[in-house]
Each structure stands twice: as structure tokens, then as C-alpha cells.
Motif scaffolding. Structure first.
Motif, PDB file in Angstrom:
ATOM      1  N   UNK A  75      -4.467  -5.199   5.772  1.00 53.92           N
ATOM      2  CA  UNK A  75      -5.169  -4.795   4.537  1.00 53.92           C
ATOM      3  C   UNK A  75      -6.025  -5.923   3.987  1.00 53.92           C
ATOM      4  N   UNK A  91      -3.541  -2.078  -1.348  1.00 56.72           N
ATOM      5  CA  UNK A  91      -2.920  -1.601  -0.110  1.00 56.72           C
ATOM      6  C   UNK A  91      -1.720  -0.717  -0.425  1.00 56.72           C
ATOM      7  N   UNK A  93       1.278   1.713   1.394  1.00 58.62           N
ATOM      8  CA  UNK A  93       1.877   2.192   2.644  1.00 58.62           C
ATOM      9  C   UNK A  93       3.299   2.656   2.403  1.00 58.62           C
ATOM     10  N   UNK A 112       5.940   8.954  -2.119  1.00 55.37           N
ATOM     11  CA  UNK A 112       4.939   7.885  -2.231  1.00 55.37           C
ATOM     12  C   UNK A 112       3.670   8.412  -2.899  1.00 55.37           C
ATOM     13  N   UNK A 115       4.363   8.705  -6.556  1.00 59.04           N
ATOM     14  CA  UNK A 115       4.364   7.397  -7.223  1.00 59.04           C
ATOM     15  C   UNK A 115       2.940   6.892  -7.463  1.00 59.04           C
TER      16      UNK A 115
ATOM     17  N   UNK B  11       6.794   3.898  -2.023  1.00 56.08           N
ATOM     18  CA  UNK B  11       5.480   3.385  -1.652  1.00 56.08           C
ATOM     19  C   UNK B  11       5.422   1.874  -1.826  1.00 56.08           C
ATOM     20  N   UNK B  12       5.080   1.169  -0.777  1.00 58.12           N
ATOM     21  CA  UNK B  12       4.838  -0.261  -0.847  1.00 58.12           C
ATOM     22  C   UNK B  12       3.391  -0.468  -1.292  1.00 58.12           C
ATOM     23  N   UNK B  13       3.200  -1.278  -2.322  1.00 58.31           N
ATOM     24  CA  UNK B  13       1.862  -1.473  -2.876  1.00 58.31           C
ATOM     25  C   UNK B  13       1.476  -2.939  -2.727  1.00 58.31           C
ATOM     26  N   UNK B  14       0.365  -3.191  -2.093  1.00 55.53           N
ATOM     27  CA  UNK B  14      -0.085  -4.553  -1.787  1.00 55.53           C
ATOM     28  C   UNK B  14       0.990  -5.320  -1.022  1.00 55.53           C
ATOM     29  N   UNK B  15       1.121  -5.024   0.259  1.00 60.08           N
ATOM     30  CA  UNK B  15       2.223  -5.570   1.048  1.00 60.08           C
ATOM     31  C   UNK B  15       2.242  -7.098   1.075  1.00 60.08           C
ATOM     32  N   UNK B 360       3.755  -7.300  -3.323  1.00 65.30           N
ATOM     33  CA  UNK B 360       3.012  -8.093  -4.295  1.00 65.30           C
ATOM     34  C   UNK B 360       2.828  -7.364  -5.618  1.00 65.30           C
ATOM     35  N   UNK B 361       2.895  -6.027  -5.597  1.00 61.73           N
ATOM     36  CA  UNK B 361       2.823  -5.298  -6.869  1.00 61.73           C
ATOM     37  C   UNK B 361       4.064  -5.604  -7.703  1.00 61.73           C
TER      38      UNK B 361
END
Lengths: 468, 460
Positions: A75, A91, A93, A112, A115, B11-15, B360-361
Motif C-alpha cells: 500500500x 489502506x 484489508x 469489514x 466498519x 478490517x485492518x486500516x493502514x497496515x 497504524x490506525x
């Protein structure tokens, strides 16, 4: 998977594709998949291609359904610009776990999406399928449909898992997702007889800002940009445009053709790179708009604008001629840039040692020959080892290419400039041409080259100095 | 002491995390004349390649078995075989390091079995080491892949030896050590008369150098013969908890005992290292290191003002977090937020209330009041949004030069880190003063304006 296979077959038989036009019916049925060679392959997968093509839509959330590799490793690595929203740079995922692989990831995907909508409230969510989630049978089309209904928000499935093919196929599948789920789903507040769609420009380094003022000056409105600096609503309204322009010929041609057959929107292929191509694009756009009902004065106004811009740019380019005339360029890129940049560089007196045509269509090649003559030095494939040798032997003064070959040039101690997607400079439009030439000048004439090519003193046979 | 938590979000945000597959690939990039090969779709390799190219600013040898939808269904034996043969014919590597991906693991590929068949079919490959490591990218994180790859290298390549060489030691660096860190560590060991073999050795391959000719594989790094000979070492130095498994494997295989250092950043941590080297070598500490220690002490004396009471938010892989977070605490700063990628025994001992396995979120939502953010280059958007300075640390560092040479271990590395982080904190304090001055001025202007307006009754 069968739906996806049908789609892939359809895309591979695309009649608008220059390569397909040159093929026999039988060859066309066989498809144009370049079979990837294990252990000797280069380049991204279909998912990569789909993401590159759609990520420039700035106001939507791009959610990758898959293990961490697909988004976590990749990303935030391209410089497509936005004139407003920034959500596209976040990003998202599902980062699936081993448990999801066993139990299926659809529930996680739906959660997801929820959210994202609750926290970011985007106008739409794009959901990207990946290999692992495709293999375990997650039906993203069904989940997206359910989510669209449940959350009253467009949720667009982009079904291009990496293993279906190359990056280029992914570009096409991305375009197909727009055709299937976005274009034509909304109506613009108003239309004008000078509404256009730009297809296949990705606003790299924000370069469309160099083109838009020209269109504004002519009263041409970009109804939708697909996809550079794009907005969801605009793309959903794209079917109301009068004309479309295809910038990157291979990736989005089928979208243009689909819009032509479905909505009667004529298209042309053009380029914003180089003075004469920029002018030609403006001319074609105006001509087609007039054919579609724009005021006839548009043609004369366009010619006036072109004359003014070309004169202005000629003056700005002039100082660089002395610095660059006769410098030899090795050009390794693909598609449109293989000819538009050739023309541009020759305009200012540079010599093209060779241009790669690996990713060019027969029509691209014809254009190169049109510019450089029938003995144009075209190279089909230039493996890194050969490229290194060529540069090391001093057969070019600069390499213009994508990041992949950056270190081939630099390790050979030869100037290099990025002209592909990862570049940081804006080269589109008339002023972009000046920027390109300026960057080439700064690179090729940088004082470091003489220094780094110097032998270490202990490697050179130098006289022993005496202390005084 | 910290509680380790994992949020139940989908949901993973800004991995923050990267896959263990490419962590394993990076370990193979520390072997000389090696070609790492990812068994998966070509994108798996392309993403890793771009990431490493941007971080190291080097050409990165990395290949793919280029699995397609059809070969995934049929099984990848042919692709693995073709890939190995193509690499062998084109690049002539000494080692091919094969890392599986989520695709291969979901399919349930028996790569070990493939390799036995390929070996039997192709005697010409006899001289090429083929090392396979299972690294599904839906499990673990980058440092886990590195750890497993080094474990597999040791298991496959190290040989028990009949004798020990008293000067010879092995160094097993974790993935969080830069080529600069490795160089520092090797030089330190050499100063005590040791001949250190580093496995894997990124300081040989990815330290940024200009080879004389084109090289399709890695150029420099730990050689095959050096790894084979690591059974002759007198002991092994492992750095980072992630290296416990490889150190154990090496001990099992060769009987070489190990010392594990969870970290080498900070005065006490650096002291531990120097003390051990002195003990094991029987040599006094060289004057150079006594001097460096004194310089670090002085840097701490000069720098602690900048750190005292400051709030720091850190997101990093467990071992990097365990190197940097305790050090900030030792300088008087407070770890107000800590986020990491994967489970590790080191997390519970960190000097903060909570360590979150997250993204990172998560850090961004907890770092609003912090004075300094510490994470890799992907923290740049967060830093811009929060208006806080970002100390870039970890991989990738694609928007700054010299990531490979940034050194934060030992006396010298810690001294430089005091300066780097201290300067950022001081700049932040100055900025705050300046803006407070502005606010003060504005407030005064507002007061005098309302006075001048002469409405009388109200007083601000």
C-alpha cells in the motif's frame, strides 16, 4: 469461478485491442495470455493491475479481501494525485487469518465493509478479491450485493485475484468492474455539449493539473476521469459524456468501446505527452465534440489555443536544446509512451538509441516508425543483463524507464529518469514537456557522473606525490 | 509490564504488518549468490520486490513460480521445477531459497516432496542448495518469516564439526537489524579478536555498494561454506527474541551454545554485550569502546532534558519495539501507545500499560497527544494528519535516504539515536513554544481590540 473465466475470455478477445485486430480468428480465440514463465517472470499480478487502475478514484474506500501480503506489502506506493479527497490513500484489508481460511472469510468481509462505512462514510466501497479468498470460495460478488442492500451504499466487487493473469489483465478486469457496476448508475445534475470522459489517465504526480486548465480554457468539461483524480459519482455519470479519450491504450480500451456501443459515445486514442501529441489530442477532442453537437467555434478556438501554447512552450524549451541536443536516450517503457515520448525527445534534438516495444501494440509500433522511419531501433525484450552491458559500454547517455531498471542504470553509473507510474514529476501537457526536458537536463548534466566514474586513486596509475 | 491485547475488528486500516513470506525472502537475501523464490502468484513476488527496492534502493533478486489459476488447481510441482531450472540456467546461484505463500499453503502443496523429486530428476542441481520454508502469509508477520527462514537455513546447511575454533563465533541478527547495525556488531566482536560469521548477512549484500559487473543473484552476504562451517564456532550471539528458534536449531544441529540478547540499544544493553565479549575472549575492553561508552553517557546527560516526561507512540514489529520502547523509557520518556504486528514473549515485559497487536490506525487513534511518533515510513500520512513529528524506524523506509546504514545498537548507535530522537523532540518543543507565543500574541491582540472597541462592560 466460471463467471470470472467467461469475463477473462471476453476481455482477451477484445476487438478494440490493436493486438487482437492483427490476429487471425483462431489466434484470437486462443486468447492473448502471455504465459508466465516460472523463475523468469517479472511484473505484477491481476490484482495488482486492478488496484493500480482503480485506486486513483480518490473518494472511495479500497478494501482488499485477502491475507496481509496483498495490501500490507504494497500500500501507499504510487503517486497518483488528488485535488480533494484523500481516502484512497488509506489502506484497508481484511488481513485474513488461518481460521478464516478454514471457515471462510465472507463474514469478516461483510463486517469489514460495515466498519469502513461506519467510520469513514465513503460514497462507495470497492472490494478486491485475492487468490487465497478466491480459492476458499469466498463469493465477493454476493457479499458486495448484500452489503450494498444492507448499508444502502454502492459496494463494488473487483474480481481480479492475482492468479488469473498479468497486471494488464487486471487493468482490464478493473475496467470491467466499472462497466458492470458503476458507469451509468447515476445521472449528472446537468450536462453540457462539451462533456468528455478521460480514460486511462491516472493523474500520476498530479499531472492532470497541467491539462485541465487547457480544457477549461476551451470550455471543455471533464465529466469523469477514469480514474485519475476520479470521484465515484462522476464515474457513475460518465455515460452522459459526448466524447471519450483513451490515454493508456491497452488498459481501458474496452471501457471506451463499451461506452461507444452502449451509449453511443465516440472515442479516440491520444496522449498528453509531448507537444505535438498534446496538440493532436486537443484537436481530435474538439473535432469529435463538434460532431456531437458542440458549437463549431470550438475548432477555431482550439487552434488558437494550440498556436499560443506551442509558441509559448517553444520559447521555454529553447534554452534546453543546447544542453540536450545529440544526447543519446535509451527508452524502456511501453504502450503510449513508447511513441509519444519518442516524438517529444526528438523535438528537442535528442537521439533515440533504442525504444522497447514489449508492451506496445502493432499500432504503437507503426507510430514509432512514422516518427523515426522504418529502421527505427525497436527492441522487443531487453533483459537486465543486456541492458547493463549496453549502458556500461556507454551506448546511451541516459536511460528513461520505470523503477524496475533504475538500479541497472545506476549501478552502471549511467543517468536514469523515471517515466513510469512511480515517478514524482508531472510530465503531461505542454508544461509537463518542459518539466520532462528540464529533469532530463538536470539528470544527464549532473556533476556527480564525472566523479562517480573516477577510479579510486589506488586503482589508477598515478605518480607518487612527495611531501613538501 | 504490559497487557497484550488484540482488538476484535474485521478490517485492518493502514497496515503496520507485512507478510512473513517476504520476511523469509529478506533472510535469503542475506546469503551470497542466492535467489529467493516465492511459490505463489507473480504478484506475491512483485510486491515484495518493489518494497525492498524502495527501501534498500538496490536491485533485488527475487523470483516467482508464477502460479496461475489452472496450475493452482492442478498443483504446483511443474512450476516449482521449471522455476528452479530457469533460475539455475540463467543465474547460476549457490542457493535457492523457496518461500511458500498463502496461495501455495491453501492448496496444501508438499514442496519438500517436490524438491525430493526434482533432486532425483536433475542431478545437475547437486551443487545448488535448495532450502524451503513454509510461510503462509495469513499467519504471523514479517519477523516470523525471517526467523523461520533462518531456522531452516541452519537446519539444512549447518554441519556439526568435530572441533571448535576458539576465535570463531556466529552472529544471528534479527530482521530488525540494519546492515549498519550488523557492521557495528561485527566490528565490535572483531575488536575482541573474534572472527564473526553473520547469518544471514545483509551487511554484505544490501549495504549499498556498486559491483564491478552485472549480477543476477545477491552479491555478497553469508556464503554457503561459511554457514556449513558454523558448527566450529565457540558460541553464537543471537539478537532479538525472534532468533531464539534459529539459535536453538543451530545448537541442536551442531552443539554450539548461544547467548541471546533481546536488544542492543541502550547503555545497559550495550554494556551486556561488551561484558560478554570481554569475558568470552578473555580480553580487556579496548580503549575505543571505553571512549564510546563515555560519549554515550555524555549524550544521555546532554539529551535527557529533551526526553523527560515526553509521550512517545511507537508501532513496530515485536523485536524492534522491544529494542526501542525500553530505551525511550530509560531516557525518561513515557510510552503512551505501543502497537505491534504479532505475538511475542517480549511484549508483556514492555514498559507501558498496553501493547496492541494492530495497525497504524490503532496507533493514530491513541497518539493524538503524543510528542513523537515512531514507526516505518507508512506512518507519514498519520504524522501529517496529527501534525506530530515522525521518527522513521523499521522497514520500509522509502521516503528517506540511508535506511540501510542507520545504526541504533551499541554505544555509538545509541549515542546517535539520542541525538536523532532528542533533536526531533527539541524541535517539537520549540515549535510548541512558538505557537504558544502566537496564541499569546493573538490573545493579547484580541484583548486590546475589544478594549479599543470600547464597549466597556466586558473584560476578557
Amino acid at each position: 469461478m466460471s463467471v470470472l473465466s467467461t469475463k477473462v475470455q471476453g476481455l482477451l478477445a477484445e476487438p478494440g485491442c490493436g493486438r487482437n485486430q492483427a490476429k487471425s480468428a483462431r489466434e484470437r480465440r486462443a486468447g492473448c495470455q502471455n504465459l508466465l514463465k516460472p523463475g523468469a517472470a517479472a511484473g505484477g499480478c491481476a490484482f495488482d493491475g486492478a488496484k493500480i487502475a482503480l485506486q486513483p478514484i480518490t473518494d472511495v474506500a479500497h478494501l482488499v479481501h485477502g491475507p496481509i501480503a496483498c495490501e500490507g506489502n504494497s500500500w501507499d506506493n504510487r503517486h497518483t494525485g488528488s485535488s480533494g479527497p484523500l481516502l484512497y490513500r488509506t489502506g484497508f484489508t481484511t488481513d485474513i487469518t488461518a481460521l478464516d481460511v478454514i471457515q471462510g472469510g465472507e463474514k469478516r468481509l461483510l463486517r469489514a465493509i460495515r466498519e469502513i462505512i461506519e467510520s469513514y462514510d465513503p460514497p462507495a466501497v470497492f472490494v478486491y478479491q485475492t487468490c487465497v479468498t478466491a480459492m476458499i470460495g469466498d463469493d465477493i460478488e454476493a457479499v458486495c450485493q448484500r452489503a450494498s442492500e444492507q448499508f444502502a451504499r454502492p459496494v463494488v466487487p473487483v474480481n481480479a485475484p492475482g492468479f488469473v493473469g498479468s497486471k494488464n489483465l487486471g487493468n482490464k478486469l478493473a475496467g470491467q468492474a466499472l462497466i458492470d457496476h458503476v458507469i451509468g448508475t447515476r445521472e449528472p445534475a446537468h450536462t453540457t455539449p462539451c462533456d468528455v470522459v478521460i480514460l486511462g489517465d491516472y493523474n500520476v504526480a498530479g499531472e492532470f493539473a497541467r491539462v485541465r486548465p487547457l480544457l477549461d480554457a476551451l470550455g471543455i468539461r471533464v465529466l469523469a476521469s477514469i480514474t485519475g483524480d476520479g470521484r465515484y459519482h462522476d464515474i457513475a455519470c460518465a455515460h452522459r459524456a459526448r466524447v471519450s479519450m483513451v490515454v493508456c491504450s491497452k488498459a481501458m480500451i474496452h471501457v471506451a468501446r463499451n461506452m461507444e456501443t452502449r451509449y453511443g459515445i465516440p472515442f479516440f486514442e491520444g496522449s498528453f505527452y509531448g507537444v505535438s501529441d498534446m496538440s493532436d489530442s486537443l484537436r481530435q477532442m474538439s473535432r469529435l465534440l463538434v460532431e456531437r453537437g458542440a458549437p463549431e467555434t470550438l475548432v477555431a478556438r482550439t487552434e488558437a489555443l494550440i498556436a499560443r501554447e506551442e509558441a509559448r512552450i517553444g520559447v521555454r524549451l529553447e534554452p534546453y536544446r543546447a544542453h540536450l541536443a545529440g544526447k543519446r536516450v535509451l527508452l524502456v517503457t511501453g504502450g503510449v509512451k513508447s511513441w509519444s515520448v519518442v516524438a517529444a525527445l526528438r523535438e528537442i534534438g535528442m537521439e533515440i538509441v533504442a525504444t522497447s516495444v514489449k508492451k506496445s501494440t502493432p499500432e504503437d509500433k507503426q507510430r514509432i516508425q512514422g516518427i523515426m522511419g522504418s529502421d527505427a531501433p525497436m527492441i522487443d525484450d531487453l533483459p537486465p543483463r543486456d541492458m547493463y552491458r549496453m549502458l556500461k559500454e556507454g551506448r546511451a547517455d541516459i536511460l528513461l524507464s520505470g523503477g524496475r531498471s533504475q538500479f541497472v542504470a545506476l549501478k552502471a553509473k549511467v543517468p536514469w529518469l523515471d517515466i513510469n507510474q512511480e515517478r514524482h514529476h508531472a510530465y503531461a501537457g505542454y508544461d509537463g514537456m518542459v518539466e520532462l526536458v528540464r529533469q532530463i537536463h538536470l539528470t544527464v548534466n549532473n556533476p556527480i557522473w564525472q566523479q562517480v566514474r573516477r577510479c579510486a586513486p589506488w586503482d589508477a596509475a598515478a605518480p607518487v606525490r612527495k611531501a613538501v | 509490564m504490559a497487557i497484550v491485547t488484540r482488538l476484535s475488528k474485521a478490517c485492518t486500516v493502514n497496515p503496520l504488518k507485512m507478510s512473513q513470506t517476504i520476511g523469509a525472502a529478506l533472510a535469503f537475501l542475506g546469503l551470497d549468490r542466492c535467489m529467493p523464490l516465492l511459490h505463489g502468484a507473480q504478484g506475491c513476488t512483485a510486491f515484495g520486490l518493489v518494497l525492498f527496492v524502495r527501501h534498500f534502493r538496490e536491485a533485488i533478486p527475487l523470483q516467482t513460480t508464477a502460479m496461475s489459476e489452472v496450475t493452482t488447481i492442478m498443483g504446483g510441482m511443474d512450476n516449482v521445477e521449471q522455476a528452479i531450472l530457469n533460475i539455475y540456467n540463467r543465474a547460476h546461484p549457490a542457493v535457492i531459497g523457496i518461500c511458500s505463500t498463502g496461495l501455495a499453503e491453501t492448496q496444501g502443496e508438499d514442496v519438500e516432496g517436490f524438491l525430493r523429486i526434482i533432486r532425483a530428476r536433475h542431478p545437475e542441481l547437486a551443487a545448488v542448495a535448495l532450502v524451503f520454508v513454509s510461510t503462509p502469509d495469513y499467519e504471523g508477520a514479517f519477523q516470523d518469516g525471517w526467523s523461520q527462514a533462518v531456522t531452516r537455513m541452519v537446519e539444512e546447511l549447518a554441519e556439526p564439526a568435530g572441533h571448535r575454533q576458539p576465535q570463531r563465533i556466529n552472529i544471528l541478527p534479527g530482521s530488525h537489524l540494519t546492515p549498519g547495525d550488523i557492521e557495528e556488531l561485527r566490528e565490535t566482536a572483531e575488536a575482541f579478536g573474534f572472527d564473526a560469521q553473520v547469518i544471514p548477512d545483509l551487511s554484505g549484500s544490501l549495504d549499498g555498494h556498486v559491483p564491478e559487473d552485472f549480477c543476477p543473484t545477491t552479491h555478497g552476504g553469508a556464503s554457503l561454506s561459511a554457514i556449513r562451517g558454523c558448527g566450529t564456532a565457540t558460541f553464537t550471539l543471537a539478537v532479538g527474541e525472534q532468533m531464539r528458534a534459529p539459535a536453538e536449531a543451530l545448537k541442536r544441529k551442531t552443539g554450539v551454545p548461544y547467548h541471546l540478547f533481546p536488544r542492543l540499544t541502550g547503555l545497559a544493553a550495550a554494556d551486556d554485550l561488551i561484558e560478554l565479549l570481554s569475558e568470552r575472549s578473555g580480553r580487556p575492553v579496548p580503549a575505543k569502546y571505553r571512549r564510546q561508552r563515555s560519549q554515550l553517557v555524555d549524550a544521555m546527560l546532554d539529551g535527557h532534558f529533551a526526553f523527560a516526561g515526553k509521550q512517545v507512540a511507537i508501532a513496530a514489529e515485536p523485536d524492534l519495539l522491544a529494542a526501542v520502547a525500553p530505551w525511550f523509557a530509560e531516557m525518561g520518556a513515557k510510552i503512551a501507545a505501543a502497537v505491534t504486528t504479532t505475538e511475542s514473549p517480549v511484549l508483556a515485559a514492555l514498559p507501558t500499560d498496553e501493547v496492541l497487536i494492530g495497525d497504524l490506525a490503532d496507533l493514530e487513534s491513541r497518539a493524538g497527544r503524543c510528542d513523537l511518533l515512531v514507526t516505518h515510513a507508512h506512518g507519514r500520512q498519520m504524522a501529517a494528519r496529527l501534525g506530530r513529528p515522525l521518527l522513521r524506524m523499521g522497514l520500509p523506509l522509502f521516503d528517506r535516504l540511508g535506511g540501510a546504514h542507520r545504526t541504533i545498537i551499541g554505544y555509538r548507535g545509541t549515542r546517535d539515536l539520542v541525538f536523532e530522537a532528542g533533536n526531533m523532540l527539541s524541535a517539537q518543543t520549540e515549535e510548541q513554544h512558538a505557537s504558544r507565543g502566537d496564541e499569546h500574541r493573538k490573545l493579547q491582540e484580541a484583548v486590546s481590540f475589544s478594549d479599543a472597541a470600547g464597549s466597556g462592560g466586558q473584560c476578557l
